[in-house]
Write a protein that holds these residues in place. Structure first.
Motif, PDB file in Angstrom:
ATOM      1  N   ASN A 171     -21.305  -2.491 -46.842  1.00 30.16           N
ATOM      2  CA  ASN A 171     -19.464  -3.651 -46.099  1.00 30.16           C
ATOM      3  C   ASN A 171     -19.675  -4.192 -45.005  1.00 30.16           C
ATOM      4  O   ASN A 171     -19.914  -3.525 -43.372  1.00 30.16           O
ATOM      5  CB  ASN A 171     -18.568  -2.436 -46.509  1.00 30.16           C
ATOM      6  CG  ASN A 171     -17.548  -3.690 -46.629  1.00 30.16           C
ATOM      7  OD1 ASN A 171     -17.050  -4.476 -47.205  1.00 30.16           O
ATOM      8  ND2 ASN A 171     -15.690  -3.308 -46.387  1.00 30.16           N
ATOM      9  N   GLY A 172     -19.801  -5.738 -45.591  1.00 25.77           N
ATOM     10  CA  GLY A 172     -19.981  -6.345 -43.348  1.00 25.77           C
ATOM     11  C   GLY A 172     -18.156  -6.131 -43.354  1.00 25.77           C
ATOM     12  O   GLY A 172     -17.367  -5.374 -43.907  1.00 25.77           O
ATOM     13  N   GLY A 173     -18.232  -6.294 -42.082  1.00 17.71           N
ATOM     14  CA  GLY A 173     -17.159  -6.397 -40.561  1.00 17.71           C
ATOM     15  C   GLY A 173     -17.619  -4.466 -40.235  1.00 17.71           C
ATOM     16  O   GLY A 173     -18.174  -3.935 -40.008  1.00 17.71           O
ATOM     17  N   GLY A 174     -16.046  -4.406 -39.628  1.00 19.29           N
ATOM     18  CA  GLY A 174     -15.730  -3.216 -38.578  1.00 19.29           C
ATOM     19  C   GLY A 174     -16.242  -1.887 -39.335  1.00 19.29           C
ATOM     20  O   GLY A 174     -15.867  -1.950 -40.856  1.00 19.29           O
ATOM     21  N   ALA A 175     -16.111  -0.860 -38.911  1.00 17.00           N
ATOM     22  CA  ALA A 175     -16.131   0.600 -39.182  1.00 17.00           C
ATOM     23  C   ALA A 175     -14.837   1.170 -39.356  1.00 17.00           C
ATOM     24  O   ALA A 175     -14.741   2.172 -40.528  1.00 17.00           O
ATOM     25  CB  ALA A 175     -16.605   1.512 -37.840  1.00 17.00           C
ATOM     26  N   ASP A 176     -13.571  -0.213 -39.315  1.00 13.32           N
ATOM     27  CA  ASP A 176     -12.634   0.567 -40.179  1.00 13.32           C
ATOM     28  C   ASP A 176     -11.806  -0.174 -41.566  1.00 13.32           C
ATOM     29  O   ASP A 176     -11.151   0.101 -42.183  1.00 13.32           O
ATOM     30  CB  ASP A 176     -11.952   0.064 -38.798  1.00 13.32           C
ATOM     31  CG  ASP A 176     -11.275  -1.243 -39.280  1.00 13.32           C
ATOM     32  OD1 ASP A 176     -12.148  -1.961 -39.534  1.00 13.32           O
ATOM     33  OD2 ASP A 176     -10.799  -1.597 -38.282  1.00 13.32           O
ATOM     34  N   LEU A 177     -13.352  -0.620 -42.106  1.00 11.95           N
ATOM     35  CA  LEU A 177     -13.020  -1.239 -43.667  1.00 11.95           C
ATOM     36  C   LEU A 177     -13.622  -0.346 -44.327  1.00 11.95           C
ATOM     37  O   LEU A 177     -14.744  -0.249 -44.307  1.00 11.95           O
ATOM     38  CB  LEU A 177     -13.870  -2.776 -43.048  1.00 11.95           C
ATOM     39  CG  LEU A 177     -12.963  -3.600 -42.073  1.00 11.95           C
ATOM     40  CD1 LEU A 177     -13.430  -5.066 -42.689  1.00 11.95           C
ATOM     41  CD2 LEU A 177     -11.651  -3.633 -42.477  1.00 11.95           C
TER      42      LEU A 177
END
Length: 375
Positions: A171-177
Motif C-alpha cells: 500500500n502506498g503512503g505511511g505505515a499507519d495506513l
C-alpha cells in the motif's frame, strides 16, 4: 529487527532491474536469501501464459513453538516495478530513499519484499516464537495482477498451501495506513467500424468512426463518478491519413467501484451509450467486457484487521483502516478464500519518476509485522 539490514536489502532490490514479465534476477536474489536462511520454498511457474519469465515464489518457515495464541499467517508482495526503472542511481537523504535518474524508485513493491525478507531473517536469527509463516511473492502485478492470477492453487502441495490470513505489503503512503476495502474493476474495449471515403472528394460517402466515438464519449461522465466509483479512458486509436474518412476507431477504458452491483450498472450504461451512438452514426459496434478482479473486502468480521491494529498499537502506531482506489494481489487472493489487509510500507508518489520511500515508515511496518507474528 535489524534496521540497517532492512535498508540495505531494499537498496539491493531496487538496483536489480525487474520490469513486469522480466523479474528473474530479483527472484534469484530472493531465493538465494531464503536458501541461506534455510527457509523452504517452491517456484510455481505459469508465467509463459502471459509472456513472462518468472515464477511465483511460495516460501514457508515452519512453526517453532506450540503457543496456541500464535496464528499461521501469510505475507505477500510483488517483484515487478513500473517503468522506466533501468540503471537507477539511488541515494539516501534526510531519511528518504530517492533516485537521481529519471526513473521510478521501485519502492512499489520492493519495500514490501524487503520487509518480508527482514521478517524471515529476524525470526531465524533470533529464534523468535512463531507459527507457520508463508510468503507469496508474485511477478507481473503491475500489468494486471498476472502473477497472482496465474496461480493454480490445486497444483500447490499441501505443505505450501498458505495460511488464509494474508498481510499484503503493497500500500502506498505511511505505515499507519491499513487498507481493508478496494474496488472491483471492469475493462471495456470498443471497436467502431464505419466506412472510408476520400475526405476531400466525397466525404459524404464515408462514415467516420472517430466522429461516432467522440460523440459517444461526449455523452459519458468520466473520472470520479462518486466517492467509491471511478472510470477512465486510457486509449483511443484511429490512424488514418487526413485525406481519408476514418472507418475504424478503438477505445480502451475501465470502471472501478467498491460495489459490484453499481459497477455493473455503470458498465451497462456505457454499453448502452456506445450501442445507441453506433446506430445513430451507422457504424458497426463491437464491445468486449472483462471483469478483471473482484472488490477487496473483509470476510471474517474484521477479526484479522483487529489483530493487525492491536499489533500496530503495541509498537506505538495508531493505524487507520482505509478504502483504496487501486487493485492488488489481495483482490485475486480473495477469490480463493484468502482474507487480506493491505499494509502501507512508506512509498510515495508511486508510478512516477518522483517516487520516494520514507525509511522510518518501512521500519515501522516491519516492526508491526514482526509483532503480529510473534505476539
Amino acid at each position: 529487527m535489524n534496521k540497517e539490514r532492512l535498508l540495505n536489502t531494499f537498496l539491493d532490490l531496487v538496483k536489480i532491474y525487474s520490469p513486469s514479465r522480466n523479474e528473474i534476477n530479483v527472484m534469484k536474489y530472493i531465493t538465494e536469501k531464503l536458501e541461506k536462511l534455510g527457509v523452504k520454498y517452491i517456484l510455481h511457474d505459469h508465467s509463459a501464459e502471459y509472456g513472462g519469465n518468472t515464477p511465483v515464489i511460495i516460501a514457508k518457515l515452519e512453526r517453532n513453538c506450540d503457543d496456541t495464541n500464535l496464528n499461521a499467517i501469510s505475507l505477500s508482495a510483488h517483484m515487478d516495478v513500473v517503468e522506466p526503472s533501468k540503471d537507477l542511481d539511488v541515494y539516501v537523504e534526510d531519511g528518504l530513499v530517492k533516485t537521481r535518474t529519471e526513473t521510478t524508485l521501485g519502492g512499489d513493491d520492493k519495500g514490501g519484499v524487503a520487509i518480508i525478507l527482514e521478517t524471515f531473517e529476524s525470526l531465524v536469527e533470533n529464534n523468535l516464537p512463531h507459527n507457520d509463516l508463508f510468503a507469496v511473492i508474485t511477478p507481473s502485478e503491475e500489468v494486471g495482477l498476472l502473477g497472482a492470477k496465474s496461480i493454480k492453487w490445486e497444483e500447490i502441495p499441501d505443505e505450501f498451501t498458505p495460511a488464509k490470513d494474508m498481510l499484503v505489503l503493497d500500500n502506498g503512503g505511511g505505515a499507519d495506513l491499513v487498507a481493508v476495502e478496494g474496488p472491483c474493476m471492469y475493462k471495456i474495449n470498443v471497436h467502431y467500424e464505419g466506412a472510408s471515403a476520400h475526405a476531400g472528394i466525397e466525404p459524404e460517402k464515408g462514415r467516420s468512426a472517430i466522429l461516432a466515438m467522440s460523440n459517444a464519449i461526449a455523452k459519458m461522465k468520466i473520472g470520479r463518478l462518486n466517492d467509491y466509483t471511478t472510470s477512465n479512458i486510457g486509449s483511443i486509436i484511429s490512424e488514418f491519413p487526413t485525406n481519408v474518412v476514418p472507418k475504424d476507431c478503438k477505445i480502451r477504458m475501465e470502471v472501478r467501484c467498491l460495489n459490484e452491483d453499481e459497477a455493473k450498472e455503470n458498465v451497462e450504461n456505457y454499453i448502452d451509450i456506445f450501442e445507441k451512438t453506433a446506430k445513430e452514426f451507422e457504424v458497426k459496434c463491437n464491445i468486449e467486457i472483462e471483469y478483471d478482479y473482484p472488490p477487496l473486502k473483509q470476510i471474517d468480521n474484521n477479526v484479522l484487521l483487529n489483530r493487525v491494529l492491536d499489533a500496530y498499537n503495541n509498537v506505538g502506531i495508531v493505524a487507520k483502516p482505509i478504502k483504496i482506489g487501486g487493485g492488488c494481489d489481495g483482490n485475486i487472493y480473495l477469490k480463493n478464500g484468502f482474507n487480506s489487509v493491505i499494509l502501507g510500507v512508506g512509498m510515495y508518489k508511486i508510478h512516477t519518476i518522483e517516487e520516494y520511500l520514507v525509511i522510518s515508515d518501512m521500519e515501522k511496518t516491519a516492526e508491526a509485522v514482526l509483532e503480529f507474528i510473534t505476539k
